[in-house]
Write a protein that holds these residues in place. Structure first.
Motif, PDB file in Angstrom:
ATOM      1  N   LEU A   1      13.742  12.717   7.145  1.00 22.08           N
ATOM      2  CA  LEU A   1      12.645  11.847   6.917  1.00 22.08           C
ATOM      3  C   LEU A   1      12.956  11.122   5.502  1.00 22.08           C
ATOM      4  O   LEU A   1      13.834  11.635   4.714  1.00 22.08           O
ATOM      5  N   ARG A   2      12.068  10.171   5.689  1.00 15.25           N
ATOM      6  CA  ARG A   2      12.110   9.120   4.258  1.00 15.25           C
ATOM      7  C   ARG A   2      10.886   9.468   3.501  1.00 15.25           C
ATOM      8  O   ARG A   2       9.784   9.612   3.931  1.00 15.25           O
ATOM      9  N   ALA A   3      10.886   9.630   2.066  1.00 12.21           N
ATOM     10  CA  ALA A   3       9.896   9.786   1.215  1.00 12.21           C
ATOM     11  C   ALA A   3      10.007   8.804   0.100  1.00 12.21           C
ATOM     12  O   ALA A   3      11.244   8.570  -0.512  1.00 12.21           O
ATOM     13  N   MET A   4       8.951   7.978  -0.400  1.00 13.43           N
ATOM     14  CA  MET A   4       9.045   7.253  -1.494  1.00 13.43           C
ATOM     15  C   MET A   4       8.014   7.540  -2.653  1.00 13.43           C
ATOM     16  O   MET A   4       6.827   7.416  -2.487  1.00 13.43           O
ATOM     17  N   PRO A   5       8.519   8.317  -3.595  1.00 17.88           N
ATOM     18  CA  PRO A   5       7.650   8.690  -4.745  1.00 17.88           C
ATOM     19  C   PRO A   5       7.780   7.899  -5.740  1.00 17.88           C
ATOM     20  O   PRO A   5       8.514   6.743  -5.582  1.00 17.88           O
ATOM     21  N   ASN A   6       7.014   8.321  -6.845  1.00 13.74           N
ATOM     22  CA  ASN A   6       7.257   7.410  -8.139  1.00 13.74           C
ATOM     23  C   ASN A   6       7.224   8.147  -9.372  1.00 13.74           C
ATOM     24  O   ASN A   6       7.006   9.415  -9.317  1.00 13.74           O
ATOM     25  N   THR A   7       7.611   7.449 -10.392  1.00 10.02           N
ATOM     26  CA  THR A   7       8.062   8.373 -11.625  1.00 10.02           C
ATOM     27  C   THR A   7       7.013   9.255 -12.020  1.00 10.02           C
ATOM     28  O   THR A   7       7.047  10.048 -12.952  1.00 10.02           O
TER      29      THR A   7
ATOM     30  N   GLY B   1       6.910  -1.741   2.017  1.00  7.44           N
ATOM     31  CA  GLY B   1       5.594  -1.911   1.125  1.00  7.44           C
ATOM     32  C   GLY B   1       5.295  -0.888   0.040  1.00  7.44           C
ATOM     33  O   GLY B   1       5.267  -1.469  -1.054  1.00  7.44           O
ATOM     34  N   PHE B   2       5.343   0.348   0.444  1.00 12.50           N
ATOM     35  CA  PHE B   2       5.202   1.558  -0.659  1.00 12.50           C
ATOM     36  C   PHE B   2       6.498   1.658  -1.304  1.00 12.50           C
ATOM     37  O   PHE B   2       6.289   1.803  -2.626  1.00 12.50           O
ATOM     38  N   THR B   3       7.555   1.053  -1.124  1.00 16.26           N
ATOM     39  CA  THR B   3       8.594   1.021  -2.153  1.00 16.26           C
ATOM     40  C   THR B   3       8.441   0.037  -3.292  1.00 16.26           C
ATOM     41  O   THR B   3       8.443   0.251  -4.606  1.00 16.26           O
ATOM     42  N   GLY B   4       7.936  -1.271  -2.623  1.00 15.78           N
ATOM     43  CA  GLY B   4       7.464  -2.223  -3.571  1.00 15.78           C
ATOM     44  C   GLY B   4       6.581  -2.166  -4.429  1.00 15.78           C
ATOM     45  O   GLY B   4       6.446  -2.666  -5.906  1.00 15.78           O
ATOM     46  N   MET B   5       5.371  -1.523  -3.995  1.00 16.09           N
ATOM     47  CA  MET B   5       4.274  -1.653  -4.639  1.00 16.09           C
ATOM     48  C   MET B   5       4.043  -0.072  -5.597  1.00 16.09           C
ATOM     49  O   MET B   5       3.495   0.049  -6.535  1.00 16.09           O
TER      50      MET B   5
ATOM     51  N   PHE C   1      15.020   9.631  -0.688  1.00 19.29           N
ATOM     52  CA  PHE C   1      14.210   8.726  -1.398  1.00 19.29           C
ATOM     53  C   PHE C   1      14.810   7.303  -1.635  1.00 19.29           C
ATOM     54  O   PHE C   1      14.348   6.646  -2.123  1.00 19.29           O
ATOM     55  N   VAL C   2      15.868   7.067  -0.903  1.00 20.11           N
ATOM     56  CA  VAL C   2      16.649   5.745  -0.982  1.00 20.11           C
ATOM     57  C   VAL C   2      15.736   4.659  -0.670  1.00 20.11           C
ATOM     58  O   VAL C   2      15.386   4.698   0.641  1.00 20.11           O
ATOM     59  N   ALA C   3      15.578   3.822  -1.422  1.00 16.68           N
ATOM     60  CA  ALA C   3      15.005   2.298  -0.859  1.00 16.68           C
ATOM     61  C   ALA C   3      15.827   1.660   0.213  1.00 16.68           C
ATOM     62  O   ALA C   3      17.111   1.595   0.182  1.00 16.68           O
ATOM     63  N   GLY C   4      15.190   1.212   1.231  1.00 14.58           N
ATOM     64  CA  GLY C   4      15.689   0.051   1.977  1.00 14.58           C
ATOM     65  C   GLY C   4      16.287   0.860   3.321  1.00 14.58           C
ATOM     66  O   GLY C   4      16.061   0.280   4.346  1.00 14.58           O
ATOM     67  N   ILE C   5      17.045   1.609   3.094  1.00 10.64           N
ATOM     68  CA  ILE C   5      18.119   2.060   4.214  1.00 10.64           C
ATOM     69  C   ILE C   5      17.050   2.804   5.302  1.00 10.64           C
ATOM     70  O   ILE C   5      16.888   3.874   4.878  1.00 10.64           O
ATOM     71  N   LYS C   6      17.275   2.165   6.598  1.00 10.83           N
ATOM     72  CA  LYS C   6      16.475   2.905   7.517  1.00 10.83           C
ATOM     73  C   LYS C   6      16.963   4.274   8.037  1.00 10.83           C
ATOM     74  O   LYS C   6      18.334   4.290   8.223  1.00 10.83           O
ATOM     75  N   SER C   7      16.218   5.061   8.783  1.00  8.47           N
ATOM     76  CA  SER C   7      16.358   6.488   9.036  1.00  8.47           C
ATOM     77  C   SER C   7      17.484   6.241  10.171  1.00  8.47           C
ATOM     78  O   SER C   7      18.502   6.974  10.303  1.00  8.47           O
TER      79      SER C   7
END
Ligand SMILES: NC(=O)c1ccc[n+]([C@@H]2O[C@H](COP(=O)([O-])OP(=O)(O)OC[C@H]3O[C@@H](n4cnc5c(N)ncnc54)[C@H](OP(=O)(O)O)[C@@H]3O)[C@@H](O)[C@H]2O)c1
Length: 261
Positions: free
Chosen positions: A109-115, A160-164, A90-96
């Motif tokens: 894999l990377r996943a970007m969820p929200n609260t 983009g999805f991290t920021g948005m 879930f970590v922002a920024g750090i690439k695979s």
């Protein structure tokens, strides 16, 4: 996926774990590893299990959810203890590639969820690096339990999805703070009343968005020379839209910077 371990059990892990439990995921299949006593207490209240001391558990999936500064260390801790783990970051920024450079013998894999996952209204963007097809499918259905999923074809899009989306709820909470301040004086500081007003307002807004486009919705409220028009004119002349856009751009930029740090 059966036994899921949140490695780092802070804000986002708590939200996702709560959503999973609400969706019917069995609590006895959810574990955590965390060093922060306050977070441990919250996780215990959720009745999920501490992996430490549970040495016989077969872990099917790790969710790495620590701050970026702690990510590589936590990742190495997982690798030290578990062979060929499946890890979602879930970590922002750090690439695979930074993780995979350390060990390629994993599914990652990377996943970007929200609260909002807490209410099963989450949005999770997913970029697959090395999960096998059948396991990726299982991951997607896991996240569908807590809201919607968006599969990304390029890793760069996750910034983009991290920021948005990852940060998204905070922007609206922030905007609501000015609204709350004004309401408090209108409602003689009756916090409950103010909260109820904001909840109804936001619920009404989300139902409206489902039915119509934003310009029509604005037009339906604003009448010529009326109060809404006066408010909107002031927002426009102060370039609120540009300021908001700049905020979003800064968040996306920050996510990219973290990848380079
Ligand atoms: N919060 C969100 O809405 C959100 C949304 C999407 C993605 N994310 C991403 O998810 C990650 C976590 O964010 P968060 O807000 O949940 O962070 P957080 O609340 O600080 O939670 C992280 C937890 O992990 C613990 N920890 C760190 N390293 C550890 C280790 N090696 N072993 C055991 N525990 C460890 C921390 O302990 P200490 O407090 O002692 O350091 C803390 O309790 C971040 O990378 C963020 O970019 C967050």
């Amino acid at each position: 996926m059966k036994n899921v371990v949140f490695y780092g059990g802070g804000n986002i892990s708590q939200a996702v774990a709560e959503g999973l439990i609400k969706s019917g995921y069995e609590k006895n299949k959810i574990f955590y590893v965390d060093r922060n006593p306050k977070n441990k207490r919250i996780l215990e209240k959720l009745q999920i299990n501490n992996l430490e001391g549970n040495n016989t558990v077969k872990v099917d999936l790790f969710i790495l959810a620590v701050k970026p500064k702690d990510a590589i260390n936590a990742y190495k801790e997982i690798l030290k203890k578990y062979e060929r783990p499946k890890i979602i970051s879930f970590v922002a920024g750090i690439k695979s590639k930074r993780y995979l450079k350390i060990n390629q013998d994993i599914e990652f894999l990377r996943a970007m969820p929200n609260t909002s996952s807490k209410f099963n209204l989450g949005i999770t963007a997913i970029f697959n690096s090395s999960f096998r097809k059948n396991n990726l499918k299982k991951v997607i259905s896991l996240f569908k339990r807590i809201g919607m999923t968006i599969e990304l074809e390029k890793e760069v899009k996750i910034d983009g999805f991290t920021g948005m989306v990852g940060s998204g709820p905070a922007y609206f909470f922030y905007l609501l703070k000015s609204y709350e301040k004004k309401l408090m004086s209108l409602c003689n500081k009756d916090k409950k009343k103010v909260n109820d007003i904001m909840v109804n307002l936001m619920k009404g807004i989300s139902l409206s968005i489902e039915k119509d486009n934003l310009d029509n919705l604005i037009m339906a409220v604003a009448s010529k020379k009326g109060t809404t028009e006066a408010g909107l004119k002031s927002f426009k002349s102060n370039k609120l839209d540009k300021i908001f856009e700049q905020g979003l751009d800064s968040a996306i930029k920050r996510s990219r910077e973290i990848s380079d740090e």
